[in-house]
Design a protein around this motif. Structure first.
Motif, short mmCIF file in Angstrom:
data_model
loop_
_atom_site.label_atom_id
_atom_site.label_comp_id
_atom_site.label_asym_id
_atom_site.label_seq_id
_atom_site.Cartn_x
_atom_site.Cartn_y
_atom_site.Cartn_z
N PRO A 1 11.16 -4.95 -23.85
CA PRO A 1 12.16 -4.04 -24.44
C PRO A 1 11.68 -2.60 -24.57
CG PRO A 1 11.47 -5.75 -26.01
CD PRO A 1 10.88 -6.11 -24.70
N LEU A 2 10.38 -2.37 -24.61
CA LEU A 2 9.87 -0.99 -24.76
C LEU A 2 9.51 -0.35 -23.42
CD1 LEU A 2 7.63 -1.31 -27.95
CD2 LEU A 2 9.93 -0.33 -27.76
N LEU A 3 9.74 -1.07 -22.33
CA LEU A 3 9.44 -0.52 -21.00
C LEU A 3 10.74 -0.41 -20.21
CD1 LEU A 3 6.17 -2.54 -20.22
CD2 LEU A 3 6.35 -0.17 -21.03
N GLN A 4 11.19 0.85 -20.08
CA GLN A 4 12.47 1.11 -19.42
C GLN A 4 12.22 1.33 -17.93
OE1 GLN A 4 14.32 5.08 -20.02
NE2 GLN A 4 15.86 3.89 -21.10
N ARG A 5 12.89 0.54 -17.13
CA ARG A 5 12.64 0.62 -15.69
C ARG A 5 13.13 1.95 -15.11
NH1 ARG A 5 13.51 -4.39 -11.60
NH2 ARG A 5 12.60 -3.33 -9.82
N LEU A 6 12.33 2.54 -14.24
CA LEU A 6 12.70 3.79 -13.56
C LEU A 6 12.88 3.49 -12.08
CD1 LEU A 6 10.02 6.23 -15.08
CD2 LEU A 6 12.39 5.91 -15.82
N PRO A 7 13.72 4.28 -11.39
CA PRO A 7 13.87 4.03 -9.95
C PRO A 7 12.61 4.46 -9.21
CG PRO A 7 15.17 5.94 -10.65
CD PRO A 7 14.57 5.37 -11.89
N PRO A 8 12.15 3.67 -8.25
CA PRO A 8 11.01 4.09 -7.43
C PRO A 8 11.48 5.12 -6.41
CG PRO A 8 11.83 2.00 -6.64
CD PRO A 8 12.67 2.37 -7.82
N PRO A 9 10.56 5.75 -5.68
CA PRO A 9 10.99 6.66 -4.62
C PRO A 9 11.82 5.90 -3.58
CG PRO A 9 8.59 6.69 -4.89
CD PRO A 9 9.10 5.62 -5.78
N PRO A 10 12.69 6.61 -2.84
CA PRO A 10 13.58 5.94 -1.88
C PRO A 10 12.83 5.13 -0.82
CG PRO A 10 14.13 8.28 -2.10
CD PRO A 10 12.90 8.06 -2.91
N SER A 11 11.58 5.47 -0.56
CA SER A 11 10.81 4.73 0.46
C SER A 11 10.41 3.33 0.00
CB SER A 11 9.53 5.52 0.79
OG SER A 11 8.76 5.68 -0.39
N VAL A 12 10.55 3.05 -1.30
CA VAL A 12 10.06 1.77 -1.84
C VAL A 12 11.23 0.80 -2.00
CG1 VAL A 12 8.90 0.66 -3.78
CG2 VAL A 12 8.19 2.95 -3.03
N PRO A 13 11.19 -0.35 -1.30
CA PRO A 13 12.28 -1.32 -1.43
C PRO A 13 12.38 -1.87 -2.86
CG PRO A 13 10.77 -1.92 0.36
CD PRO A 13 10.13 -0.79 -0.40
N ALA A 14 13.58 -2.32 -3.21
CA ALA A 14 13.81 -2.88 -4.57
C ALA A 14 12.83 -4.02 -4.84
CB ALA A 14 15.25 -3.38 -4.67
N MET B 1 0.84 -1.22 0.00
CA MET B 1 0.00 0.00 0.00
C MET B 1 0.87 1.26 0.00
SD MET B 1 -3.09 -1.16 0.04
CE MET B 1 -2.40 -2.50 -0.90
N THR B 2 1.94 1.21 0.83
CA THR B 2 2.83 2.38 0.92
C THR B 2 3.52 2.62 -0.42
OG1 THR B 2 3.17 1.85 3.24
CG2 THR B 2 4.75 3.35 2.26
N ALA B 3 3.95 1.52 -1.05
CA ALA B 3 4.62 1.64 -2.35
C ALA B 3 3.66 2.23 -3.38
CB ALA B 3 5.13 0.28 -2.81
N GLN B 4 2.43 1.74 -3.39
CA GLN B 4 1.44 2.28 -4.35
C GLN B 4 1.27 3.77 -4.16
OE1 GLN B 4 -2.05 -0.05 -3.52
NE2 GLN B 4 -1.52 -1.62 -5.01
N ARG B 5 1.04 4.18 -2.92
CA ARG B 5 0.81 5.61 -2.66
C ARG B 5 2.03 6.43 -3.06
NH1 ARG B 5 1.19 7.16 3.29
NH2 ARG B 5 3.33 6.73 2.67
N ASP B 6 3.21 5.99 -2.64
CA ASP B 6 4.40 6.80 -2.88
C ASP B 6 4.74 6.87 -4.37
OD1 ASP B 6 4.38 7.09 -0.20
OD2 ASP B 6 6.23 5.97 0.21
N ILE B 7 4.56 5.76 -5.08
CA ILE B 7 4.87 5.78 -6.52
C ILE B 7 3.82 6.61 -7.27
CG2 ILE B 7 5.02 4.37 -8.60
CD1 ILE B 7 6.32 2.19 -6.87
#
Ligand code: SAM
Length: 159
Positions: free
Chosen positions: A137-150, A11-17
């Motif tokens: 290949p057409l979806l380039q991964r972006l870093p999530p906010p620092p609050s979201v674990p890998a 839930m936290t990851a969803q909100r923060d992203i």
């Protein structure tokens, strides 16, 4: 991690992203697609963060809280793998997919079709947010906010 902790972390990851990407999405033209209405919490959040934006919502069946039900013309019921096909090429600005099950084998099946579907739904530069990985290949991964674990939740840009 207990299931409760896992739920809180999701839930936290969803909100923060969603809070991270919505300001950029607000400046971009295009529909927002919510794959998996469920209780409607993330739909409600997106509606608040992106006022006036059309959000088309998909699910097998309607089970959301009364406060979080989209207008009939923005609700698409059925299997997403089939129903979302008619939106291919729509140039969506944001696709959020929360259709993971917590069962590895079932989510592995979803990963065979969901990334390609999302790549075809998004405009170039559009953003995908997903609870299951989006290897494409057409979806380039972006870093999530620092609050979201890998690998907790996934954010990608359509290139
Ligand atoms: N994000 C939602 C919220 O904040 O309330 C919760 C979504 S819930 C975890 C996942 C939803 O996706 C369920 O309602 C389920 O019926 C739907 N779903 C999962 N896989 C689906 C599929 N392949 N086709 C249609 N609906 C699906």
């Amino acid at each position: 991690m207990t299931r409760l902790e896992n739920f809180i972390s999701r839930m936290t990851a969803q909100r923060d992203i969603l809070d991270q990407v919505c300001p950029e999405v607000a400046k971009m033209e295009g529909l927002v697609l919510e794959l998996g209405l469920g209780n409607g919490r993330t739909f409600h959040h997106l509606r608040e963060r992106l006022p006036g934006r059309r959000i088309v919502v998909f699910d097998r069946e309607l089970g959301a809280h009364a406060s979080s039900i989209p207008e009939a013309e923005n609700l698409v019921l059925g299997e997403i793998r089939e129903t979302a096909k008619r939106f291919i090429g729509i140039d969506a600005a944001l696709v959020h997919a929360d259709i993971g099950t917590g069962y590895e084998d079932r989510d592995a099946v979803t990963s065979t079709w969901l990334p390609d579907l999302i790549a075809r739904l998004l405009r170039v530069g559009g953003i995908a947010v997903s609870g299951t990985p989006l290897d494409h290949p057409l979806l380039q991964r972006l870093p999530p906010p620092p609050s979201v674990p890998a690998d907790r939740y996934f954010v990608c840009r359509r290139v």
